[in-house]
Design an enzyme around this catalytic site. Structure first.
Site, PDB file in Angstrom:
ATOM      1  N   ASN A 103       0.867  -1.163   0.000  1.00 22.12           N
ATOM      2  CA  ASN A 103       0.000   0.000   0.000  1.00 22.12           C
ATOM      3  C   ASN A 103       0.913   1.226   0.000  1.00 22.12           C
ATOM      4  O   ASN A 103       1.518   1.539   1.019  1.00 22.12           O
ATOM      5  CB  ASN A 103      -0.887  -0.046   1.255  1.00 22.12           C
ATOM      6  CG  ASN A 103      -1.674   1.225   1.478  1.00 22.12           C
ATOM      7  OD1 ASN A 103      -1.736   2.088   0.600  1.00 22.12           O
ATOM      8  ND2 ASN A 103      -2.276   1.343   2.654  1.00 22.12           N
ATOM      9  N   TRP A 104       0.992   1.875  -1.134  1.00 23.22           N
ATOM     10  CA  TRP A 104       1.920   3.011  -1.249  1.00 23.22           C
ATOM     11  C   TRP A 104       1.376   4.269  -0.588  1.00 23.22           C
ATOM     12  O   TRP A 104       2.068   5.255  -0.472  1.00 23.22           O
ATOM     13  CB  TRP A 104       2.256   3.276  -2.728  1.00 23.22           C
ATOM     14  CG  TRP A 104       3.328   2.382  -3.274  1.00 23.22           C
ATOM     15  CD1 TRP A 104       3.726   1.170  -2.774  1.00 23.22           C
ATOM     16  CD2 TRP A 104       4.163   2.631  -4.416  1.00 23.22           C
ATOM     17  NE1 TRP A 104       4.744   0.655  -3.530  1.00 23.22           N
ATOM     18  CE2 TRP A 104       5.033   1.531  -4.554  1.00 23.22           C
ATOM     19  CE3 TRP A 104       4.249   3.666  -5.347  1.00 23.22           C
ATOM     20  CZ2 TRP A 104       5.976   1.441  -5.576  1.00 23.22           C
ATOM     21  CZ3 TRP A 104       5.190   3.577  -6.373  1.00 23.22           C
ATOM     22  CH2 TRP A 104       6.040   2.481  -6.479  1.00 23.22           C
ATOM     23  N   LYS A 105       0.084   4.260  -0.225  1.00 26.65           N
ATOM     24  CA  LYS A 105      -0.538   5.441   0.398  1.00 26.65           C
ATOM     25  C   LYS A 105      -0.320   6.672  -0.503  1.00 26.65           C
ATOM     26  O   LYS A 105      -0.318   6.529  -1.722  1.00 26.65           O
ATOM     27  CB  LYS A 105       0.011   5.626   1.809  1.00 26.65           C
ATOM     28  CG  LYS A 105      -0.108   4.326   2.641  1.00 26.65           C
ATOM     29  CD  LYS A 105       0.208   4.490   4.080  1.00 26.65           C
ATOM     30  CE  LYS A 105       0.046   3.141   4.779  1.00 26.65           C
ATOM     31  NZ  LYS A 105       0.259   3.231   6.228  1.00 26.65           N
ATOM     32  N   HIS A 130      -9.312   1.251   5.276  1.00 23.35           N
ATOM     33  CA  HIS A 130      -8.003   1.402   5.934  1.00 23.35           C
ATOM     34  C   HIS A 130      -8.158   2.359   7.122  1.00 23.35           C
ATOM     35  O   HIS A 130      -8.929   3.314   7.056  1.00 23.35           O
ATOM     36  CB  HIS A 130      -6.977   1.947   4.934  1.00 23.35           C
ATOM     37  CG  HIS A 130      -5.580   1.914   5.468  1.00 23.35           C
ATOM     38  ND1 HIS A 130      -5.110   2.865   6.345  1.00 23.35           N
ATOM     39  CD2 HIS A 130      -4.578   1.020   5.302  1.00 23.35           C
ATOM     40  CE1 HIS A 130      -3.864   2.563   6.685  1.00 23.35           C
ATOM     41  NE2 HIS A 130      -3.518   1.444   6.060  1.00 23.35           N
ATOM     42  N   GLU A 159      -6.463   4.714   8.131  1.00 29.96           N
ATOM     43  CA  GLU A 159      -6.217   6.132   7.829  1.00 29.96           C
ATOM     44  C   GLU A 159      -7.459   6.770   7.206  1.00 29.96           C
ATOM     45  O   GLU A 159      -7.737   7.948   7.417  1.00 29.96           O
ATOM     46  CB  GLU A 159      -4.978   6.268   6.926  1.00 29.96           C
ATOM     47  CG  GLU A 159      -3.706   6.025   7.732  1.00 29.96           C
ATOM     48  CD  GLU A 159      -2.539   5.457   6.952  1.00 29.96           C
ATOM     49  OE1 GLU A 159      -2.540   5.511   5.710  1.00 29.96           O
ATOM     50  OE2 GLU A 159      -1.603   4.940   7.610  1.00 29.96           O
ATOM     51  N   GLU A 161      -5.041  -4.974  10.807  1.00 25.53           N
ATOM     52  CA  GLU A 161      -3.977  -3.996  10.990  1.00 25.53           C
ATOM     53  C   GLU A 161      -4.203  -3.234  12.291  1.00 25.53           C
ATOM     54  O   GLU A 161      -5.009  -2.290  12.323  1.00 25.53           O
ATOM     55  CB  GLU A 161      -3.973  -2.993   9.828  1.00 25.53           C
ATOM     56  CG  GLU A 161      -3.772  -3.616   8.469  1.00 25.53           C
ATOM     57  CD  GLU A 161      -3.220  -2.599   7.482  1.00 25.53           C
ATOM     58  OE1 GLU A 161      -2.114  -2.818   6.986  1.00 25.53           O
ATOM     59  OE2 GLU A 161      -3.896  -1.581   7.239  1.00 25.53           O
ATOM     60  N   GLY A 220       3.057   2.048  10.706  1.00 26.56           N
ATOM     61  CA  GLY A 220       4.056   3.101  10.541  1.00 26.56           C
ATOM     62  C   GLY A 220       4.855   3.422  11.793  1.00 26.56           C
ATOM     63  O   GLY A 220       5.568   4.418  11.842  1.00 26.56           O
ATOM     64  N   SER A 243       3.753  -2.352  10.205  1.00 32.82           N
ATOM     65  CA  SER A 243       5.209  -2.442  10.406  1.00 32.82           C
ATOM     66  C   SER A 243       5.806  -3.784   9.997  1.00 32.82           C
ATOM     67  O   SER A 243       6.769  -4.248  10.606  1.00 32.82           O
ATOM     68  CB  SER A 243       5.573  -2.106  11.854  1.00 32.82           C
ATOM     69  OG  SER A 243       5.258  -0.755  12.140  1.00 32.82           O
ATOM     70  N   GLY A 274       2.957  -1.173   4.201  1.00 33.29           N
ATOM     71  CA  GLY A 274       3.019   0.239   3.838  1.00 33.29           C
ATOM     72  C   GLY A 274       4.444   0.626   3.476  1.00 33.29           C
ATOM     73  O   GLY A 274       4.920   0.363   2.368  1.00 33.29           O
ATOM     74  N   GLY A 275       5.141   1.225   4.439  1.00 29.16           N
ATOM     75  CA  GLY A 275       6.473   1.783   4.201  1.00 29.16           C
ATOM     76  C   GLY A 275       7.433   0.863   3.464  1.00 29.16           C
ATOM     77  O   GLY A 275       8.134   1.292   2.542  1.00 29.16           O
TER      78      GLY A 275
HETATM   79  P1  PGA Z   1       3.183   0.114   7.526  1.00 30.50           P
HETATM   80  O1  PGA Z   1       1.677   0.364   7.002  1.00 30.50           O
HETATM   81  O2  PGA Z   1       3.656  -1.171   6.908  1.00 30.50           O
HETATM   82  O3  PGA Z   1       3.946   1.313   7.047  1.00 30.50           O
HETATM   83  O4  PGA Z   1       3.106   0.027   9.011  1.00 30.50           O
HETATM   84  C1  PGA Z   1       0.786  -0.700   6.875  1.00 30.50           C
HETATM   85  C2  PGA Z   1      -0.532  -0.217   6.335  1.00 30.50           C
HETATM   86  O5  PGA Z   1      -0.987   0.865   6.703  1.00 30.50           O
HETATM   87  O6  PGA Z   1      -1.154  -0.914   5.516  1.00 30.50           O
END
Ligand code: PGA
Length: 253
Positions: A11-13, A98, A100, A168, A174, A214, A235-236
């Site tokens: 997930n590149w956000k 998600h 966010e 999650e 993150g 993470s 994510g990251g």
């Molecule tokens: P992260 O994000 O791997 O950067 O913790 C995961 C996500 O939000 O899907």
């Protein structure tokens, strides 16, 4: 162990410009030269890159997904994008709910459910996210919160083919923090039980159940080896091909 084919999804956000297609190409090349059998791979870039990335990955095993969608097919909804538009651009899945989106855009379980239905309407797979906040965890509410989200955010018509669940924990996203293997096991076992009870052995048992928060190359093997963890939502560590390959490679025997 769960018999479901694992999925490692990135997930590149709100990260990535056209120039970052180089990372996607690098990922695809790595998978071609050193295939990791029996793992599905997906990248969900920002909406601006879905079309270009889908075209770039036409001959690749890397699937392209989207990060969110509106509930409607079309209409007077300035700035929004429909599931049909993403399907038209070559996406195969859409992340919905998600944390966010839930936190920054006030998305409720009811809205997430509608978005999952919109995703199916366009013929795509819905990746439905659930997970507790730090405060909820502190008060011992993790399983209650997750059960409520599953009940309210997954539409009744969900089947294994059109639905993926991503657990999650919000506090793990993150932050570099991850739950213990025992905690992940407990939550994933509970989610599987709920899914099987509600959707039956075939569909409830066959829905992929991702862990997210993470995940990186150094902890992937441990987290991915948990029964009922059918892959990761990353994510990251999905932004750089080498980091992401490190996670995918945790499935190498
Ligand atoms: P992260 O994000 O791997 O950067 O913790 C995961 C996500 O939000 O899907």
């Amino acid at each position: 162990m769960s018999k479901n084919t694992p999925l490692v999804a990135g997930n590149w956000k709100m990260n990535g410009l056209r120039e970052n297609a180089s990372e996607l190409v690098k990922l695809s090349e790595s998978l071609k030269s050193a295939p990791v059998d029996g793992v599905d791979v997906m990248i969900c870039p920002p909406a601006t890159l879905v079309l270009a990335f889908s075209e770039l990955m036409k001959e690749s095993i890397v699937q392209i997904g989207a990060e969110d969608c509106h509930t409607l097919v079309s209409g007077a909804n300035t700035g929004d994008l429909s599931a049909e538009m993403f399907a038209d651009c070559g996406a195969t899945a859409i992340i919905v709910g998600h944390s966010e989106r839930r936190a920054d855009h006030g998305e409720s379980d009811a809205l997430v459910r509608e978005k999952a239905q919109a995703t199916w309407r366009a013929g795509l797979v819905a990746i439905i996210c659930v997970g507790e906040t730090a405060g909820q965890r502190q008060y011992g509410l993790t399983l209650d919160v997750v059960r409520r989200q599953l009940k309210n955010a997954i539409p009744d018509a969900a089947i294994a083919k059109n639905t993926i669940i991503a657990y999650e924990p919000v506090w793990a996203i993150g932050t570099g923090l991850t739950p213990t293997v025992e905690d992940v096991t407990k939550v994933h076992d509970e989610i599987r039980k709920e899914l099987v009870e509600r959707f039956g052995a075939e569909n409830g048992g066959g829905m992929k159940l991702l862990y997210g928060g993470s995940v990186k190359a150094s902890n992937a093997k441990e987290l991915m080896s948990v029964e009922n963890v059918d892959g990761a939502l990353v994510g990251g560590a999905s932004l750089k091909a080498d980091d992401f390959m490190g996670i995918i490679n945790s499935y190498k025997s």
